[in-house]
Motif scaffolding. Structure first.
Motif, PDB file in Angstrom:
ATOM      1  N   GLN A 180      -8.807  -0.225 -17.634  1.00 33.47           N
ATOM      2  CA  GLN A 180      -7.359  -0.445 -17.550  1.00 33.47           C
ATOM      3  C   GLN A 180      -6.658   0.778 -16.971  1.00 33.47           C
ATOM      4  O   GLN A 180      -5.712   0.650 -16.186  1.00 33.47           O
ATOM      5  CB  GLN A 180      -6.766  -0.792 -18.936  1.00 33.47           C
ATOM      6  CG  GLN A 180      -7.349  -2.042 -19.565  1.00 33.47           C
ATOM      7  CD  GLN A 180      -7.233  -3.261 -18.651  1.00 33.47           C
ATOM      8  OE1 GLN A 180      -6.234  -3.467 -17.972  1.00 33.47           O
ATOM      9  NE2 GLN A 180      -8.283  -4.077 -18.616  1.00 33.47           N
ATOM     10  N   LYS A 183      -7.088   0.604 -13.327  1.00 28.28           N
ATOM     11  CA  LYS A 183      -6.161  -0.361 -12.720  1.00 28.28           C
ATOM     12  C   LYS A 183      -4.768   0.247 -12.547  1.00 28.28           C
ATOM     13  O   LYS A 183      -4.139   0.118 -11.502  1.00 28.28           O
ATOM     14  CB  LYS A 183      -6.033  -1.587 -13.631  1.00 28.28           C
ATOM     15  CG  LYS A 183      -6.928  -2.715 -13.242  1.00 28.28           C
ATOM     16  CD  LYS A 183      -6.536  -3.954 -14.012  1.00 28.28           C
ATOM     17  CE  LYS A 183      -7.550  -5.040 -13.782  1.00 28.28           C
ATOM     18  NZ  LYS A 183      -7.404  -6.137 -14.727  1.00 28.28           N
ATOM     19  N   GLU A 315      -3.142 -10.612  -9.295  1.00 30.26           N
ATOM     20  CA  GLU A 315      -2.843  -9.201  -9.067  1.00 30.26           C
ATOM     21  C   GLU A 315      -2.237  -9.017  -7.683  1.00 30.26           C
ATOM     22  O   GLU A 315      -2.430  -9.833  -6.801  1.00 30.26           O
ATOM     23  CB  GLU A 315      -4.133  -8.380  -9.118  1.00 30.26           C
ATOM     24  CG  GLU A 315      -4.659  -8.191 -10.513  1.00 30.26           C
ATOM     25  CD  GLU A 315      -6.015  -7.497 -10.485  1.00 30.26           C
ATOM     26  OE1 GLU A 315      -6.348  -6.888  -9.458  1.00 30.26           O
ATOM     27  OE2 GLU A 315      -6.719  -7.577 -11.491  1.00 30.26           O
TER      28      GLU A 315
END
Ligand code: ADP
Length: 372
Positions: A180, A183, A315
């Motif tokens: 995460q 990301k 995304e």
């Protein structure tokens, strides 16, 4: 127009020149409902013809939606009082029924009987960009919030696993936290790139480097990042180009990321380097969802995300290709796309090669020479 304007004496030249440039829509009216004359730019804006004008079909009430009545009244009063108005935004009703956002200004050119000239500028594009920007801000906050929420969940799970002394679970949660954070890093990196490109104002420097090295470095990283077959085909060793290697690497990274994102797991991504008429050509090809013809231009615009793609991959912020296009333009190159829906896409970047005489210098010295 000529006859009406001739009667305006000294104003004639001034208004006629403006009228005929057709840069903005201009209409001459009696400040009541009649439009006496209008230039082609004005007629195009509202979808009427010279015939419509001659037949009296083009009137203010025909092109002004009722919602603007109060504002229009106020502006006509201002015009009569001051001889001019502060430009304001409204919309005209196009002959085919759609609304055209416009910026309107006006001046009186004659007092008795009153005669006014209105100027109208089509601001549809600006309005569309404003809307996209608003959507973009929504997307960005969503994109940033989702990994943060997931981070919080894994942090809680991690705490519980530590409490239970479950070492494997601790490691699993740490890996997820790492994912995460990665990301978030990419998202923030994309935003930083957008700002940087906009601030650079086209200055890419004069460094000489071998574009094939840049492509190879990006492909090597991508192979580690994505669980995907990424094939590099290179037709020769040297492609000496000039500019900012980091920025061009960003272009190839973005294109490979998109190729992976918009194609199914297990399909291949092929990166090729070749030359064509004094240009190095780097192409990234996928066997993914493809891009419908009507979207192929818009995908390079800022904040644009194609509908069909948004449902395939949630995304994305719609800035990657815009950044690619800007970087290539700053290098006096360009990016083009070929695509077939359901079969795949190929994005090709053209970057000017430096003449062989200059290229020889870096081939001798190694990469990274500065051209003076
Ligand atoms: P995003 O972050 O949305 O991917 P980009 O600017 O990189 O933003 O791309 C803009 C749009 O172009 C994407 O939303 C998608 O619709 C389309 N697109 C880009 N690359 C591909 C590809 N390889 N295959 C299919 N569609 C693509």
């Amino acid at each position: 127009m000529q006859s009406t304007i001739s009667s305006l004496g000294s104003s004639e030249a001034k208004y006629r020149a403006l009228f005929e440039t057709n840069l903005i829509g201009i209409a001459l009216s009696d400040l009541d409902n009649s439009i006496i004359d209008a230039n082609d730019a004005f007629l195009d804006l509202v979808g009427y013809t010279q015939d419509d004008l001659a037949n009296g079909k083009l009137t203010w009430s025909a092109i002004s939606p009722q919602a603007y009545d109060a504002l229009d009244d106020k502006k006509v009063k201002e015009l009569l009082r001051r001889g001019t108005i502060t430009p304001f935004e409204k919309a005209y009703l196009h002959k085919d029924g759609h609304l055209v956002p416009v910026l309107v200004g006006a001046e009186t050119v004659q007092e008795n009987p009153p005669l006014g000239v209105s100027f109208a500028l089509d601001i549809s594009h600006r309005k569309k960009m404003e809307q996209r920007k608003d959507d973009f801000i929504g997307t960005v906050s969503h994109e940033l919030k989702s990994p943060l929420a997931v981070l919080k969940i894994y942090a809680d799970l991690l705490r519980a696993a530590m409490h239970d002394g479950d070492q494997d679970e601790v490691l699993r949660n740490l890996d997820e936290i790492d994912n995460q954070v990665h990301k978030l890093n990419i998202l923030i990196g994309d935003l930083t790139n957008l700002t940087r490109i906009q601030m650079d104002k086209g200055d890419v420097g004069r460094n000489l480097f071998n574009l094939a090295d840049a492509v190879a470095a990006v492909v090597k990283d991508a192979k580690l990042t994505y669980q995907r077959e990424i094939l590099l085909k290179n037709s020769r060793k040297w492609y000496v180009t000039r500019g900012n290697r980091e920025q061009l690497e960003l272009v190839f990274r973005n294109l490979i990321a998109n190729a992976v994102r918009y194609s199914a797991d297990g399909t291949r991504v092929t990166v090729r380097v070749r030359s064509e008429q004094n240009h190095a050509v780097v192409s990234v090809e996928d066997r993914g969802i493809g891009i419908p013809p009507e979207e192929r231009e818009a995908i390079f615009e800022r904040y644009y995300r194609a509908d069909h793609a948004a449902s395939f991959s949630t995304e994305g912020m719609g800035i990657g290709l815009y950044v690619c296009k800007e970087i290539l333009a700053n290098h006096k190159g360009q990016i083009v796309v070929e695509s077939s829906v359901g079969k795949g896409s190929r994005f090709s970047c053209f970057v000017p090669l430096v003449p062989e005489r200059r290229a020889r210098r870096i081939k001798h010295k190694g990469s990274g020479a500065r051209d003076s």
